[in-house]
Scaffold this motif. Structure first.
Motif, short mmCIF file in Angstrom:
data_model
loop_
_atom_site.label_atom_id
_atom_site.label_comp_id
_atom_site.label_asym_id
_atom_site.label_seq_id
_atom_site.Cartn_x
_atom_site.Cartn_y
_atom_site.Cartn_z
N LEU A 1 87.16 72.26 10.03
CA LEU A 1 86.34 71.20 9.85
C LEU A 1 86.42 71.41 8.36
O LEU A 1 85.42 71.76 7.55
CB LEU A 1 84.99 71.34 10.36
N PRO A 2 87.52 70.93 7.73
CA PRO A 2 87.76 70.72 6.24
C PRO A 2 87.47 69.05 5.58
O PRO A 2 87.14 68.45 6.38
CB PRO A 2 88.99 70.83 6.19
N ALA A 3 87.10 69.37 4.23
CA ALA A 3 86.77 68.15 3.66
C ALA A 3 87.90 68.08 2.48
O ALA A 3 87.94 69.09 1.76
CB ALA A 3 85.43 67.95 3.11
N ALA A 4 88.55 67.07 2.12
CA ALA A 4 89.13 66.87 0.86
C ALA A 4 88.26 66.67 -0.32
O ALA A 4 87.31 66.16 -0.24
CB ALA A 4 90.02 65.45 0.96
N ILE A 5 88.68 67.46 -1.29
CA ILE A 5 87.78 67.11 -2.51
C ILE A 5 88.21 66.53 -3.86
O ILE A 5 89.30 66.04 -3.80
CB ILE A 5 87.45 68.96 -2.79
N ASN A 6 87.46 66.28 -4.71
CA ASN A 6 87.60 65.42 -5.62
C ASN A 6 88.62 66.13 -6.97
O ASN A 6 87.97 66.06 -8.22
CB ASN A 6 86.71 64.86 -6.26
N ALA B 1 81.74 69.85 -5.55
CA ALA B 1 82.87 69.07 -5.10
C ALA B 1 82.07 67.85 -4.39
O ALA B 1 81.14 67.99 -3.69
CB ALA B 1 83.56 70.06 -4.10
N LYS B 2 82.87 66.77 -4.40
CA LYS B 2 82.49 65.78 -3.17
C LYS B 2 83.85 65.52 -2.37
O LYS B 2 84.74 65.37 -2.80
CB LYS B 2 82.27 64.37 -4.35
N ALA B 3 83.29 65.00 -1.13
CA ALA B 3 84.35 64.61 -0.19
C ALA B 3 85.00 63.50 -0.51
O ALA B 3 84.41 62.56 -0.69
CB ALA B 3 83.76 64.75 1.44
N SER B 4 86.46 63.53 -0.45
CA SER B 4 87.26 62.63 -1.19
C SER B 4 88.12 61.91 -0.14
O SER B 4 88.57 62.85 0.73
CB SER B 4 87.72 62.95 -2.60
N ALA C 1 83.67 65.07 6.16
CA ALA C 1 84.60 66.25 6.46
C ALA C 1 85.24 65.53 7.74
O ALA C 1 85.06 64.43 8.29
CB ALA C 1 83.68 67.37 6.97
N LEU C 2 86.43 66.21 8.11
CA LEU C 2 87.13 65.89 8.94
C LEU C 2 87.35 66.94 10.01
O LEU C 2 87.77 67.92 9.96
CB LEU C 2 88.75 65.52 8.49
N LEU C 3 87.00 66.79 11.35
CA LEU C 3 86.99 67.61 12.52
C LEU C 3 88.41 67.42 13.00
O LEU C 3 88.73 66.19 13.41
CB LEU C 3 85.91 67.49 13.47
N ILE C 4 89.10 68.44 12.96
CA ILE C 4 90.76 68.43 13.29
C ILE C 4 90.82 69.05 14.63
O ILE C 4 90.67 70.41 14.46
CB ILE C 4 91.65 68.68 12.10
N ASP C 5 91.70 68.64 15.29
CA ASP C 5 92.03 69.27 16.65
C ASP C 5 93.70 69.62 16.30
O ASP C 5 94.49 68.85 16.24
CB ASP C 5 92.11 68.48 17.96
N CYS C 6 93.80 71.03 16.03
CA CYS C 6 95.22 71.32 15.47
C CYS C 6 96.04 71.12 16.53
O CYS C 6 97.51 71.50 16.26
CB CYS C 6 94.92 72.56 14.81
#
Length: 385
Positions: A46-51, A375-378, A188-193
């Protein structure tokens, strides 16, 4: 952190190459809210890209060479032919990410074209915020844009992962590259790897992400990372499974007496972390901080006790944030381990308290100097001019 914009990057490129770039690409770093060392086990993250981003400016050349300047490494410069066999460069390790990306693009029959390349960014290196994946995704977007070739985000992520696995030598999973390529603003993005399926998970508007660099530069990361992967694979083989994703927790617990103790602990972390990640995604979506705080604390304890990837200063920092949060904030180590950063998620109103606690007590207790990063999710990688 230095502020970078397309216009600033264009000016920096022009100062080095006496011409304007044809393309400027950018890709974000990431912070993983929960789901550590699960990606290469076909699990959930469950990551988030950041600014904070890596920027790559590129200008076309008439030959088949790449001439590359790494601004943040004292303007170190390398050049090589696109069609040459890629060789690792021990003197300038950053260039191996470029070479690895080019190798993967060529394997996938991208024709590419020669170019002058300028690289800069503000993703903290060695902090567990995926500066390497950010570089890979920005490079892929810049190089394919320069040659007029299209690349899908998930395909770019897979090539970036392959560059690290097969050329750089770090057997990372897919999470870092995928979130850098596919991140969504405010989520955030829930990813099934396993199947690379993704689900955006909105972050409540009144919650913020606080990243605290512990001041402990990550050490032993690649060797220990590769070792943890080998241990997980060995545990999966014990159950005649391709990955730990296919091992039910009850089967693992029933085999505790028979399985080598260290392998049991590694597998227990992965299986319980998968469950925690799914719980955390629901908690985040529902604004349930009590549950999110609990599973983030359990995640950190599992990384400390079962996966053995934390260090004392990190443990102290997490304890400090949890005490200050009083159940209204979640905190855990984030990244591959052995130093780097802690991530906290909290209501905006609580962020000043968390920051003041770190500023007033952490260095005194550990001797390490922290760096506070709001940080802000981007959004994910993009390219343009």
């Amino acid at each position: 952190m230095n502020v970078l914009t397309p216009a600033v990057v264009e000016e920096l490129f022009q100062a080095r190459f006496a011409a304007m770039p044809d393309v400027v690409a950018s890709a974000p770093g990431r912070v993983n809210l929960i789901g550590e060392h699960t990606d290469y086990n076909d699990g959930f993250v469950l990551p988030a890209a950041i600014n904070y981003h890596t920027w790559v400016a590129a200008g076309a050349r008439d030959d088949r060479e790449l001439h590359i300047i790494a601004h943040d490494f004292t303007d170190q410069t390398v050049s090589f032919h696109l069609d040459a066999e890629m060789q690792r460069d021990a003197a300038m390790p950053w260039s191996n990410y470029v070479r690895g990306v080019v190798q993967q693009l060529r394997k996938k029959d991208f024709q590419l074209r020669g170019g002058n390349i300028f690289i800069t960014g503000n993703v903290p290196a060695g902090a567990g915020l995926s500066s390497s994946a950010s570089l890979e995704m920005a490079l892929i977007r810049a190089l394919t844009e320069l040659s007029g070739e299209a690349v899908e985000p998930k395909a770019a992520a897979l090539m970036g992962q392959a560059a690290e696995n097969q050329f750089v030598g770090c057997n990372c999973g897919i999470m870092d590259q995928l979130i850098s390529a596919c991140g969504q603003a405010d989520s955030a993005l829930l990813i099934d790897c396993r199947d690379l399926g993704t689900r955006a998970v909105s972050i409540p508007q009144d919650w913020e992400i606080l990243i605290v660099h512990s001041g402990v530069k990550r050490g032993l990361v690649e060797s220990e990372y590769n070792l943890r992967r080998e241990q997980c694979e060995a545990a999966a083989r014990y159950f005649n499974q391709r990955s730990l994703r296919d091992v039910p927790l009850e089967h693992l617990l029933a085999a505790e007496a028979a399985l080598e103790p260290l392998l049991f602990k590694r597998a227990r972390h992965v299986l319980t972390e998968n469950a925690r990640t799914l719980t955390a995604a629901d908690a985040l979506m529902n604004g349930d901080m009590k549950t999110l705080s609990r599973v983030m604390a359990e995640s950190h304890a599992s990384m400390r006790d079962d996966f053995n990837i934390t260090v004392p200063a990190i443990d102290t920092l997490v304890d400090m944030l949890n005490t200050a949060g009083q159940g209204l904030a979640g905190a855990r180590m984030t990244g591959g381990g052995f130093g780097g950063c802690v991530v906290a998620v909290a209501p905006q109103s609580l962020i000043p308290t968390l920051m003041a606690t770190v500023e007033n007590h952490y260095q005194q207790e550990t001797g390490c100097e922290p760096t506070l990063i709001l940080a802000k999710a981007s959004s994910g990688a993009f390219a343009g001019i």
